[in-house]
Design a protein around this motif. Structure first.
Motif, short mmCIF file in Angstrom:
data_model
loop_
_atom_site.label_atom_id
_atom_site.label_comp_id
_atom_site.label_asym_id
_atom_site.label_seq_id
_atom_site.Cartn_x
_atom_site.Cartn_y
_atom_site.Cartn_z
N HIS A 241 -7.55 -4.88 3.20
CA HIS A 241 -6.95 -5.37 1.96
C HIS A 241 -5.43 -5.41 2.12
CE1 HIS A 241 -5.69 -5.42 -2.32
NE2 HIS A 241 -6.85 -6.03 -2.51
N PRO A 242 -4.89 -6.55 2.53
CA PRO A 242 -3.43 -6.66 2.72
C PRO A 242 -2.72 -6.81 1.38
CG PRO A 242 -4.46 -8.76 3.17
CD PRO A 242 -5.59 -7.81 2.84
N ASN A 243 -1.40 -6.67 1.41
CA ASN A 243 -0.57 -6.91 0.22
C ASN A 243 -1.05 -6.12 -0.99
OD1 ASN A 243 0.96 -8.93 1.66
ND2 ASN A 243 -0.75 -10.34 1.31
N THR A 244 -1.33 -4.85 -0.77
CA THR A 244 -1.81 -4.00 -1.86
C THR A 244 -0.65 -3.63 -2.77
OG1 THR A 244 -3.43 -3.07 -0.31
CG2 THR A 244 -3.13 -1.93 -2.41
N ALA A 245 -0.79 -3.93 -4.05
CA ALA A 245 0.29 -3.70 -5.01
C ALA A 245 0.58 -2.22 -5.16
CB ALA A 245 -0.07 -4.31 -6.36
N GLU A 246 1.85 -1.86 -5.22
CA GLU A 246 2.23 -0.46 -5.34
C GLU A 246 1.68 0.18 -6.61
OE1 GLU A 246 6.36 0.26 -4.84
OE2 GLU A 246 6.46 -0.64 -2.83
N GLU A 247 1.63 -0.60 -7.70
CA GLU A 247 1.11 0.00 -8.94
C GLU A 247 -0.37 0.35 -8.82
OE1 GLU A 247 1.53 -4.54 -9.79
OE2 GLU A 247 2.57 -2.97 -8.67
N HIS A 248 -1.13 -0.44 -8.07
CA HIS A 248 -2.53 -0.12 -7.84
C HIS A 248 -2.66 1.15 -7.00
CE1 HIS A 248 -3.60 -4.64 -8.46
NE2 HIS A 248 -3.51 -3.99 -9.61
N ILE A 249 -1.82 1.26 -5.97
CA ILE A 249 -1.86 2.47 -5.13
C ILE A 249 -1.51 3.69 -5.95
CG2 ILE A 249 -0.89 3.60 -3.10
CD1 ILE A 249 -0.28 0.78 -2.00
N SER A 250 -0.48 3.57 -6.79
CA SER A 250 -0.05 4.71 -7.61
C SER A 250 -1.17 5.16 -8.55
CB SER A 250 1.19 4.33 -8.42
OG SER A 250 2.29 4.04 -7.56
N ARG A 251 -1.88 4.21 -9.13
CA ARG A 251 -2.99 4.57 -10.03
C ARG A 251 -4.12 5.23 -9.25
NH1 ARG A 251 -1.86 -0.39 -12.89
NH2 ARG A 251 -3.54 -1.47 -11.81
N ALA A 252 -4.36 4.77 -8.04
CA ALA A 252 -5.41 5.38 -7.21
C ALA A 252 -5.03 6.82 -6.84
CB ALA A 252 -5.66 4.55 -5.95
N ILE A 253 -3.77 7.06 -6.56
CA ILE A 253 -3.32 8.41 -6.25
C ILE A 253 -3.53 9.32 -7.45
CG2 ILE A 253 -1.28 9.84 -5.74
CD1 ILE A 253 -0.23 7.44 -4.07
N VAL A 254 -3.18 8.84 -8.65
CA VAL A 254 -3.39 9.62 -9.86
C VAL A 254 -4.88 9.95 -10.04
CG1 VAL A 254 -3.28 9.57 -12.40
CG2 VAL A 254 -1.34 8.75 -11.04
N ALA A 255 -5.73 8.95 -9.81
CA ALA A 255 -7.17 9.17 -9.96
C ALA A 255 -7.70 10.17 -8.94
CB ALA A 255 -7.92 7.84 -9.83
N ALA A 256 -7.05 10.22 -7.77
CA ALA A 256 -7.50 11.13 -6.71
C ALA A 256 -6.88 12.52 -6.85
CB ALA A 256 -7.15 10.54 -5.35
N ARG A 257 -6.19 12.78 -7.94
CA ARG A 257 -5.65 14.14 -8.15
C ARG A 257 -6.61 15.03 -8.90
NH1 ARG A 257 -0.49 14.28 -6.32
NH2 ARG A 257 0.92 12.52 -6.68
N THR A 258 -7.73 14.48 -9.37
CA THR A 258 -8.67 15.28 -10.17
C THR A 258 -10.02 15.35 -9.49
OG1 THR A 258 -9.31 13.31 -11.43
CG2 THR A 258 -7.51 14.67 -12.31
#
Length: 362
Positions: free
Chosen positions: A345-362
């Motif tokens: 998945h190229p050109n992954t938007a930073e906001e999508h990555i940030s939301r995924a990181i938040v989801a992976a904190r729980t």
């Protein structure tokens, strides 16, 4: 003993998997087109356990051995360590036919392989991996590298070994954390391309964790076979080989920000896989049921699937821009889309990555 063949034309080689193979290292390596001089690279943890046996086997086969030990730890996979090994190679009189033999885990293999690739523009290289992670992943496929303060494995090459000897007996001396660390890469193969293997792992994980010989041999052979298929298709990572980096985009950022050594490579990859899994769900590419199976198996293997709160999301995203898969400033992720299939998945938007990181904190 079982064998897996990596078919790469003139760079083809065998992966030998079985018990008591370290004692046969001499005859196996002497049978290769190599000179009589050998530089045996190990570290201060593995060396006292196995270097004497391997050196005796090599010398018994008529080879002259120079043993070089480096300190144990990811921080020693560095240009400073390569300088020390070059000096040992020069002092020992190694020439262009002399072999560099790596005895240890992924750090030793990557470091020794980089030295082999660059000393006199390339000398024969043999891997004797002693950890599960190295036996199923880092010793296979020809990626060799050292770290830089700004990124993991940034300075490196594609340089195939002449032979890989995976002695399953060495896994009995691994501590529990290192064994579980290797399972992150094992599980990865099931996620990206082998649903049947993933299901087998779900059903047989207790046997693997209990170091049952048959289960271990099966895990190593299946993992190497899966990696072999990908490497044969795309040796220098121009396309499909990038799939092997599932979990590594975020994982490498976690390793670097936390400080090399705080988490094992496998632990960081497991956390990175959790981020990629959450990203897949958020982008509508992966079902929640499949995501639960992925994180569930990682947790059962004793691996972390939550990103530590002290690692700021913005810092992690910034670190990902230093990843080797980043092109033109755009971050590439490997996304699982179902059990047994992943996509680039190229050109992954930073906001999508940030939301995924938040989801992976729980």
């Amino acid at each position: 003993m079982s064998e897996v063949e990596i078919n790469l034309g003139s760079r083809s080689y065998r992966i030998m998997i079985g018990s008591s193979l370290l004692d046969r290292a001499g005859e196996l390596i002497a049978g290769l087109p190599v000179g009589r001089q050998v530089l045996l690279v190990t570290n201060t943890t593995v060396g006292p356990l196995y270097a004497g046996r391997v050196a005796a086997s090599l010398e018994g086969a008529g080879l002259t051995v120079t043993v070089a030990e480096v300190p144990d730890g990811e921080q020693y996979k560095s240009l400073a360590s390569t300088e020390l090994l070059y000096e040992r190679a020069f002092s020992a009189g190694l020439d262009r036919r002399s072999a560099v033999v790596a005895l240890g885990g992924g750090v030793v293999g990557d470091l020794a392989g980089f030295v082999a690739a660059t000393y006199m523009r390339g000398v024969p290289f043999v891997q004797l991996p002693t950890t599960l992670l190295a036996q199923v992943d880092s010793s296979v496929g020809g990626k060799v590298a050292v770290n830089h303060p700004r990124g993991k494995n940034i300075i490196g090459a594609f340089y195939q070994p002449s032979l890989v000897i995976a002695d399953t007996d060495t896994l009995s001396t691994l501590n529990n954390r290192e064994l579980r660390s290797g399972l992150a890469e094992v599980i990865k193969y099931g996620i990206i391309g082998d649903e049947q293997f993933f299901t087998w792992l779900e059903q047989n994980l207790p046997q693997v964790l209990a170091l049952k010989p048959e289960a271990l041999a099966y895990v190593i052979e299946q993992s190497c076979s899966n990696k072999a298929r990908v490497v044969e298709e795309d040796e220098t990572e121009q396309g499909a080989r990038a799939l092997l980096n599932l979990g590594h985009t975020a994982g490498h950022a976690i390793e670097a920000l936390a400080g090399f050594g705080r988490y094992t490579h496998g632990e960081a990859v497991a956390m990175g896989t959790a981020v990629a899994t959450q990203l897949g769900v958020q982008l509508g590419r992966l079902t929640l049921a499949a995501a639960d199976r992925i994180t569930g198996l990682l947790r059962r293997a004793g691996l972390p699937t939550t990103v530590p709160a002290e690692l700021a999301g913005a810092d992690l995203v910034a670190a990902m821009h230093g990843d080797k898969k980043t092109v033109g400033g755009a971050i590439t992720f490997i996304l699982p889309v179902k059990i047994g299939q992943a996509v680039i998945h190229p050109n992954t938007a930073e906001e999508h990555i940030s939301r995924a990181i938040v989801a992976a904190r729980t």
